[in-house]
Design a protein around this motif. Structure first.
Motif, PDB file in Angstrom:
ATOM      1  N   SER A  23       0.839  -1.200   0.000  1.00  0.00           N
ATOM      2  CA  SER A  23       0.000   0.000   0.000  1.00  0.00           C
ATOM      3  C   SER A  23       0.869   1.243   0.000  1.00  0.00           C
ATOM      4  CB  SER A  23      -0.890   0.046   1.240  1.00  0.00           C
ATOM      5  OG  SER A  23      -1.597  -1.134   1.384  1.00  0.00           O
ATOM      6  N   ALA A 166      -4.450  -2.509   7.076  1.00  0.00           N
ATOM      7  CA  ALA A 166      -5.797  -2.168   6.630  1.00  0.00           C
ATOM      8  C   ALA A 166      -6.058  -0.681   6.822  1.00  0.00           C
ATOM      9  CB  ALA A 166      -6.814  -3.010   7.401  1.00  0.00           C
ATOM     10  N   ALA A 167      -5.669  -0.168   7.990  1.00  0.00           N
ATOM     11  CA  ALA A 167      -5.906   1.260   8.261  1.00  0.00           C
ATOM     12  C   ALA A 167      -5.157   2.121   7.265  1.00  0.00           C
ATOM     13  CB  ALA A 167      -5.458   1.583   9.686  1.00  0.00           C
ATOM     14  N   VAL A 170      -6.862   2.043   3.813  1.00  0.00           N
ATOM     15  CA  VAL A 170      -8.069   2.871   3.751  1.00  0.00           C
ATOM     16  C   VAL A 170      -7.696   4.348   3.728  1.00  0.00           C
ATOM     17  CG1 VAL A 170     -10.082   3.605   5.044  1.00  0.00           C
ATOM     18  CG2 VAL A 170      -9.587   1.181   4.817  1.00  0.00           C
ATOM     19  N   TRP A 173      -6.285   5.349   0.386  1.00  0.00           N
ATOM     20  CA  TRP A 173      -7.286   5.372  -0.667  1.00  0.00           C
ATOM     21  C   TRP A 173      -8.089   6.662  -0.586  1.00  0.00           C
ATOM     22  CZ3 TRP A 173     -12.743   4.827  -0.227  1.00  0.00           C
ATOM     23  CH2 TRP A 173     -13.402   4.704  -1.452  1.00  0.00           C
ATOM     24  N   VAL A 174      -8.468   7.020   0.639  1.00  0.00           N
ATOM     25  CA  VAL A 174      -9.200   8.274   0.817  1.00  0.00           C
ATOM     26  C   VAL A 174      -8.339   9.451   0.370  1.00  0.00           C
ATOM     27  CG1 VAL A 174     -10.087   9.865   2.539  1.00  0.00           C
ATOM     28  CG2 VAL A 174     -10.695   7.457   2.652  1.00  0.00           C
ATOM     29  N   PRO A 256      -6.349  -0.470  -2.808  1.00  0.00           N
ATOM     30  CA  PRO A 256      -7.111  -1.632  -2.328  1.00  0.00           C
ATOM     31  C   PRO A 256      -6.663  -2.925  -2.994  1.00  0.00           C
ATOM     32  CG  PRO A 256      -8.587   0.179  -2.819  1.00  0.00           C
ATOM     33  CD  PRO A 256      -7.245   0.601  -3.286  1.00  0.00           C
TER      34      PRO A 256
END
Lengths: 937, 424
Positions: A23, A166-167, A170, A173-174, A256
């Motif tokens: 990520s 995961a955090a 996210v 992505w935002v 993602p």
């Protein structure tokens, strides 16, 4: 079945580390345009720092974590941005990759040097972190274990990694898709100049991007260290290279998908290891899984990304700083150096076996490094698998010599051919890829070689390898080191001559053509795949040839001697000296071979007092200093992608030019105000008040400076050694359309870019409503209302239509206005702008400007390549803008359309305005005179 | 300009190095008349000893070497002092390893090298053999063994001989010390206990498999798997294997880090049986790292060097010598032990050579290969004989267990016998 599920879950838990890295790496790439191969190195340095703070100095978890992630990483990110990556923003993909390779080698070395130097020199009471296993993470230590499901045991560190991953996914992505910062970062990556012209301060976004990227790498390092299991830079790098497969699965764009890809990678590794029992006897099969996935992902990625409207930007060729010298003078320093080298070797070093050995090793490495010059220096493609070519050639030669009794020379040829074959295999899948995907593909193939091909016992003869005896050639025994040096010198000379001739031949021109612009090359009848294949094959053959020589020099070839990461260090060394010229390769080879000795032992002179002796740096530190210097190399690369040799050449050239200018002035003093126009002299700075070239009779009242929205006075600008505009004075008035017409080569685009701030003026001023903006950069001028609609459309091809509008119209209401005016844009709002037709792209460029008109709009060839009906619509947009008080400058080659709507017309020819006047004064006769070059000031 | 500095730095260093090489000292060797051991002859040329290792993995090796050198120099050997020219770090890079070996031989003119490194590859050991420079260390690399039976071409002297003798086909006997200690713990005959074995999924692992498979019959090894060495591997399937087969002991012969992870995974899954390995006894290791100590808790580790916890005469000797040489090490690290015992072996060989005349490379080789036997200290390494131990290992080991976060000596270091290989 239960076990399958259990292993899948366990694999996903393990894969979380790949997701976390992927990520962050994806964000880093999309926000900066640079695939940070040094990501693992940054993660390592962060993990090391955290370990020293937490374990060594006893800081508790939260302060230690915050220090690393909130202070160290941002500072490091800013430093890297400022020193290395900002300057490289406009550089080629190859230069960027090479800079990250330099950092990959240097950063861990610097970190370790600081830690160990501190312990030994300053007596710091911290652990030296040489043998750390299962370092503590940010949660409990020792970690606690729990049964997740189906007897899958996960420990608290794994849970932390998963949650963090995961955090992070996210949040990123935002950030990327839903914030203006994210949009600006992506815009800068897509087209940095256009982003600047839309008011984005690319210096700031670049800094943000690097800070975020570095912080993420730091988080991955600190949180992931207990999972990675050890504080070794090599291990961190390897985990990062494996995670690259997940990045590629995400298409290098989607966070993602990269996250999911990481989990999938962990699952794949676990399941293959458990169920692929058929491959039990294939050495290294299990270790190859991530690299096979990386390669497969890259090949899928080579889908066509949609048409690109307008022209494709080509890389400008490197400046040849020695152009002004005659050939003999160009080569003289090198000839002298070679002669000196041989004299030194034969006269002074003849009894010094150790140094002769170093030189022989250095020259044999130089042969290998010449292959980099071919594929990267000339071909413009980064190949990270050269070490594999070296190994395959050496193994082949060794095998046929030892097992089949072949003599040395035929074995050498066969080895080179084997390397060439591997080179073709390596390049085949990559032929349609370019830049970064190609480099990653070579990296994947290099690793596959390390873990799979070179574990094949048939080829490598187990762990003892093949002995390669030095031959006797033409009566000269190469066991003698001086003979070996001479032989290597001859080989290098031959290959240098080959490279030189290659450049001059049809193949060489083909290589340059393909490198500069693939579409152009294709339409000229060149076969791109064939040319690329040829370069790879030749480069691999040379690397293989060198590989056999290196192995001969060493006496033996064993598995593990040259791995992919060695190849990266080699690349960094050649880049440091200059990858475009053979001389760079030779210096790099000698440096690499001799540096171990110099750093470790220093040097001693006889007959000198002892304070001139230097005992080197002692064992551990010596390794680090050598590697740390590559960091300097990366920084230097930022200034001059062509290496030390190019910088030296540039400085010498500047000196020569200054000397010539002085001589010229002394010889014939010029009348005031006239420009000295020797064709190959560089831009000479002129006094600001050069005579205006607008004939007095043509001035109208409307030109009075007080009313001009924009006033150019005496502008000179150009690129490098070439001045394009030789004194432009031009007023631009609100509510008027000023048309600037001129043939090709007149300097139209240069004029547009100078007004927009992309090209700095070397003399003259630009005044915007009374404020001198000459020193303002592009994004500042954009914010002041000076906007350029560039040639080949001002759209961001990778962003959607909506995102393109967002760059100028952050409010959704404004965008709805734009859709209302141009329904076609509304229909296509979620498509990437690169897939629109030329006319649609031009509408997309101008639509937002209708909703929020700028103060001054400059349009560079707005009708280029468009159908007449569309051109009509575009011209109507300009008329509407004029009615709203915008000051318009339309620069065109084709006079017809724009003349109808213009108020004032100027003609630009060879960098000067040759005529200026109201539209009414323009007739066909005047046009003909201008275009045929008969009008004079 | 920074860039120009880099250019000048590199170019300057290169030039200086070349000039120095041309004009530098030659430092020739002069033969000195032999003197009785016990007195140092003034002006006698020193016997230079170099060190070459993966310094990161074997921290403290230079201190171990120094300890022996200082002790030996109190009485000299053949009237000559030993001079340690320093430990060179090859950074786990094979090319550096070769280059440093060359510089030690050709520039420092060393007589012998103390070398322990996983990248001490044949290129280096061939070179040292060709230059008649003996090297000493932990003999797990092929260079410490002859290339084939009877070839007598190895110049490597391992402190416990050539460890891969069986795997290389040089011997049909295996190292009985590899399974005897654990049989004691499990309280079964070494021929009867059942095992699940794990080795690395790489060369070293497959190579080691040959060795370990010869220790047990096929029936004894009820399960085996290759453990990943790269990436963030998952160990669930291996834990499943152990739980399914319920062996008397689990043997882990992987690389260091994977071994620790494997033990940790078994522990996390609640496995309470006997687990042992060959690599995780590293003095000082447990105190620094809580997660590692937790992972290793309750597990056993075989050691090929006497464990500090044995507290025998050998341990007392090395501790005393380290202190006497001014070492600041709090205890004998693994690296220090390797350096110490390797140099001690060299010292004994030099003494034996001096007894027969001048110390030269040829004389050394003749004496040592003519049936040299080392002297054993109580609780220390086993007797090493050459030329035999170029083709055989010395079957001695100890066993420690991690209890309450500390190593505890379970079976003190001692020597066992060589066993006939099990072929079925």
């Amino acid at each position: 079945m239960r076990e399958l599920l259990q292993l899948a879950i366990a694999g996903a838990a393990t894969g979380a580390i790949y997701s976390l890295i992927a990520s962050g790496l994806t964000l880093s790439y999309t926000a900066t345009g640079i695939f940070n191969l040094a990501y693992g190195a940054i993660a390592f340095c962060s993990a090391l720092l955290y370990y020293e703070l937490n374990n060594g100095l006893g800081w508790s978890i939260v302060p230690a974590f915050l220090f690393v992630v909130a202070i160290f990483c941002p500072l490091l990110g800013l430093a890297l941005n400022f020193a290395v990556f900002r300057p490289l923003a406009k550089s080629t993909d190859a230069a960027k990759i090479m800079a990250t390779v330099g950092l990959l080698v240097a950063l861990p070395a610097i970190a370790r040097y600081i830690v160990e130097g501190g312990i030994s020199t300053f007596g710091w009471g911290i652990p030296d972190a040489k043998q750390v296993t299962l370092p503590a993470g940010i949660f409990r230590s020792p970690a606690s274990n729990s049964n997740l499901w189906l007897d899958v045991v996960v420990n608290s560190n794994q849970v932390v990694v998963f949650i963090t991953g995961a955090a992070v996914a996210v949040a990123l992505w935002v950030l990327l898709r839903h914030t203006s910062l994210g949009l600006h970062m992506r815009a800068v990556v897509d087209k940095p100049e256009l982003a600047a012209m839309r008011g984005v301060n690319d210096g700031n976004t670049s800094a943000y991007a690097w800070v975020i990227g570095t912080v993420l790498a730091g988080v991955a390092g600190v949180v992931g260290a207990p999972i990675i299991g050890t504080l070794q830079e090599g291990t961190f790098n390897l985990v990062m290279f494996i995670a690259a497969a997940a990045v590629v699965i995400g298409g290098l764009r989607s966070i993602p998908l990269a996250f999911v890809g990481g989990l999938g990678l962990g699952i794949a590794e676990t399941l293959v290891r458990r169920y692929a029992t058929f491959a039990k006897d294939i050495n290294g099969f299990n270790n190859s899984v991530p690299f096979v996935l990386l390669l497969a992902g890259l090949l899928f990625l080579a889908r066509d990304r949609g048409r690109r409207g307008g022209s494709v930007s080509a890389q400008p060729p490197p400046v040849e700083w020695t152009d002004d010298l005659p050939t003999w003078r160009k080569n003289l320093p090198w000839v002298i150096a070679v002669v000196l080298f041989f004299v030194w070797t034969f006269v002074f070093l003849r009894n010094n076996e150790a140094w002769l050995g170093n030189l022989a090793t250095g020259l044999s490495l130089a042969v290998v490094f010449l292959s980099f010059v071919i594929v990267t220096g000339r071909g413009g493609m980064v190949s990270l698998s050269q070490a594999a070519f070296v190994m395959v050639a050496a193994f082949t030669a060794g095998k046929v010599m030892v097992e089949h009794g072949w003599p040395w020379f035929p074995a050498l040829i066969l080895g080179s051919l084997a390397a060439m074959a591997l080179g073709i295999v390596v390049s085949l899948p990559a032929l349609r890829l370019g830049g970064l995907p190609l480099a990653l593909a070579t990296l994947a193939l290099g690793f596959l070689g390390d873990v799979l091909l070179f574990k094949w016992n048939w080829l490598r003869q187990g762990q003892s390898g093949w002995k390669i005896a030095r031959p006797e050639l033409f009566g000269i025994n190469l066991v003698d080191r001086t003979s070996m040096i001479v032989f290597l010198g001859v080989v290098i000379a031959a290959i240098t001559w080959l490279i030189h001739n290659l450049q001059r031949s049809a193949s060489g021109r083909a290589i340059i053509a393909v490198r500069n612009s693939e579409p152009a090359a294709a339409t000229s009848g060149l076969s791109i795949p064939q040319t690329k294949l040829g370069i790879f094959a030749l480069s691999a053959a040379v690397a293989g040839f060198g590989g056999v020589l290196v192995a001969t020099n060493n006496g033996r070839i064993t598995d593990g001697t040259f791995v992919t990461q060695t190849g990266l260090a080699w690349l960094a060394a050649v880049v440091l000296f200059g990858i475009r010229k053979p001389q760079g390769a030779i210096l790099a080879g000698l440096s690499t071979a001799c540096s171990t000795t110099i750093w470790n032992r220093g040097f001693h002179f006889a007959f000198t007092p002892s304070f001139l002796h230097w005992n080197g740096l002692g064992s551990g530190t010596a390794t680090y200093v050598g590697n740390a210097l590559f960091g300097l190399g990366a920084v230097q690369l930022a200034r001059e992608p062509d290496g030390i040799l190019a910088i030296t050449a540039m400085q010498n050239r500047a000196r020569r030019d200054k000397r010539r200018a002085r001589q010229a002035d002394a010889a014939a003093p010029l009348p005031e105000g006239v420009v000295a126009s020797a064709p190959d002299s560089p831009a000479v700075t002129l006094p600001a008040s050069t005579a205006s070239t607008v004939p007095a009779a043509a001035r109208t009242d409307a030109d009075a400076p007080a009313l001009a929205a924009l006033q150019l006075t005496g502008i000179h600008s150009g690129y490098g050694l070439v001045e394009v505009l030789h004194g432009i004075t031009l007023p631009v008035v609100s509510g008027q359309i000023t048309a600037i017409l001129g043939p090709n080569g007149a300097g139209k685009s240069t004029l547009c870019q100078t007004i927009a701030g992309l090209v700095p003026a070397s003399a003259g001023t630009i005044v915007h409503r009374g404020v001198d903006v000459s020193g303002q950069r592009a994004h500042q001028r954009a914010r002041m209302g000076i906007v350029l609609a560039p040639e080949a459309r001002g759209v961001f091809p990778a962003l959607t239509v909506r995102e393109n509008l967002q760059m100028w119209l952050p409010d959704a209401a404004d965008r709805d206005d734009a859709y209302g005016r141009f329904p076609i844009l509304g229909e296509r709002r979620n498509l990437p702008a690169g897939s629109l037709s030329g006319g649609e792209q031009q509408m997309l460029t101008l639509a937002p400007l209708l909703v929020k008109p700028p103060d001054v709009l400059i349009a560079d060839e707005p009708s280029l390549g468009l159908a007449p009906l569309i051109v009509e619509q575009i011209l109507q947009i300009f008329v509407e803008l004029r009615a709203r008080g915008v000051a318009l400058v339309l620069v065109e080659e084709k006079a017809k359309g724009v003349l109808e709507i213009a108020d004032t017309v100027s003609f630009l020819s060879l960098g000067r305005i040759t005529w200026s006047g109201p539209k009414s004064a323009v007739d066909d006769g005047l046009l003909a005179q201008v275009y045929l070059g008969q009008v004079e000031a | 300009m920074k860039s120009n500095k880099t250019a000048r730095l590199f170019a300057g260093l290169l030039a200086l190095g070349l000039i120095a090489a041309a004009c530098g000292d030659d430092g020739g060797k002069k033969a000195a008349p032999a003197a009785a051991t016990g007195t140092c002859t003034a002006g006698a040329p020193t016997l230079k000893i170099g060190g070459l290792a993966q310094a990161q993995n074997f921290a403290g090796m230079d201190e171990g070497i120094k300890a022996v050198v200082e002790k030996a120099n109190k009485t000299c050997i053949g009237g000559r002092k030993l001079e340690f020219v320093g430990l060179k770090d090859d950074g786990s890079d094979p090319a550096k390893n070769l280059s440093l070996a060359q510089s030690l031989v050709e520039q420092d003119k060393v007589f012998a090298i103390i070398a322990t490194s996983a990248v001490l590859l044949p290129a280096t050991t061939d070179y040292l053999a060709s230059k008649k420079v003996p090297f000493f260390g932990w003999g797990f690399m092929p260079g410490f063994c002859n290339s084939k039976k009877g070839a007598n071409d190895s110049w490597g002297y391992g402190f416990n001989g050539c460890l891969s003798a069986f795997a290389l086909g040089l011997s049909d006997k295996t190292n009985g010390s590899l399974n005897a200690p654990i049989a004691t713990v499990v309280k079964k005959d070494a021929d009867k206990l059942t095992l699940v074995t794990f080795s690395s999924d790489d060369d070293a692992g497959k190579f080691g498999d040959k060795q370990y498979n010869a220790l047990f019959t096929k029936a004894q090894v009820v399960g085996h798997a290759a453990v990943p060495t790269q990436g963030a591997g998952d160990y669930t399937q291996f834990v499943n294997l152990v739980k399914e087969k319920k062996p008397d002991a689990v043997m882990i012969s992987t690389d260091f880090v994977s071994g620790i992870k494997m033990k940790g995974a078994l522990k996390a899954a609640g496995y309470s049986g006997v687990v042992y390995d060959y690599t995780t006894y590293i003095p000082g290791f447990l105190e620094a790292q809580k997660d590692t100590a937790a992972a290793l808790e309750g597990g056993y580790s075989e050691t090929q060097l006497p464990a500090n916890e044995d507290n025998t005469a050998a341990i007392k000797q090395i501790t005393a010598d380290l202190v006497a040489s001014g070492s600041k090490l709090p205890f004998a690290t693994q690296g220090a032990s390797i350096g110490y015992w390797s140099t001690e072996l060299l010292r004994q060989m030099l003494v034996a050579t001096a007894a027969k005349g001048d110390i030269t490379a040829d004389a050394f080789r003749k004496v040592v290969e003519g049936g040299f036997s080392s002297t054993q200290v109580e609780g220390g390494l086993g007797v090493v004989k050459f030329p035999d131990n170029h083709e055989q290992n010395v079957p001695c080991s100890g066993l420690v267990q991690v209890v309450g976060g500390k190593y505890v000596s379970t079976v003190p270091f001692k020597c066992y016998t060589l066993l006939a290989a099990k072929t079925s």
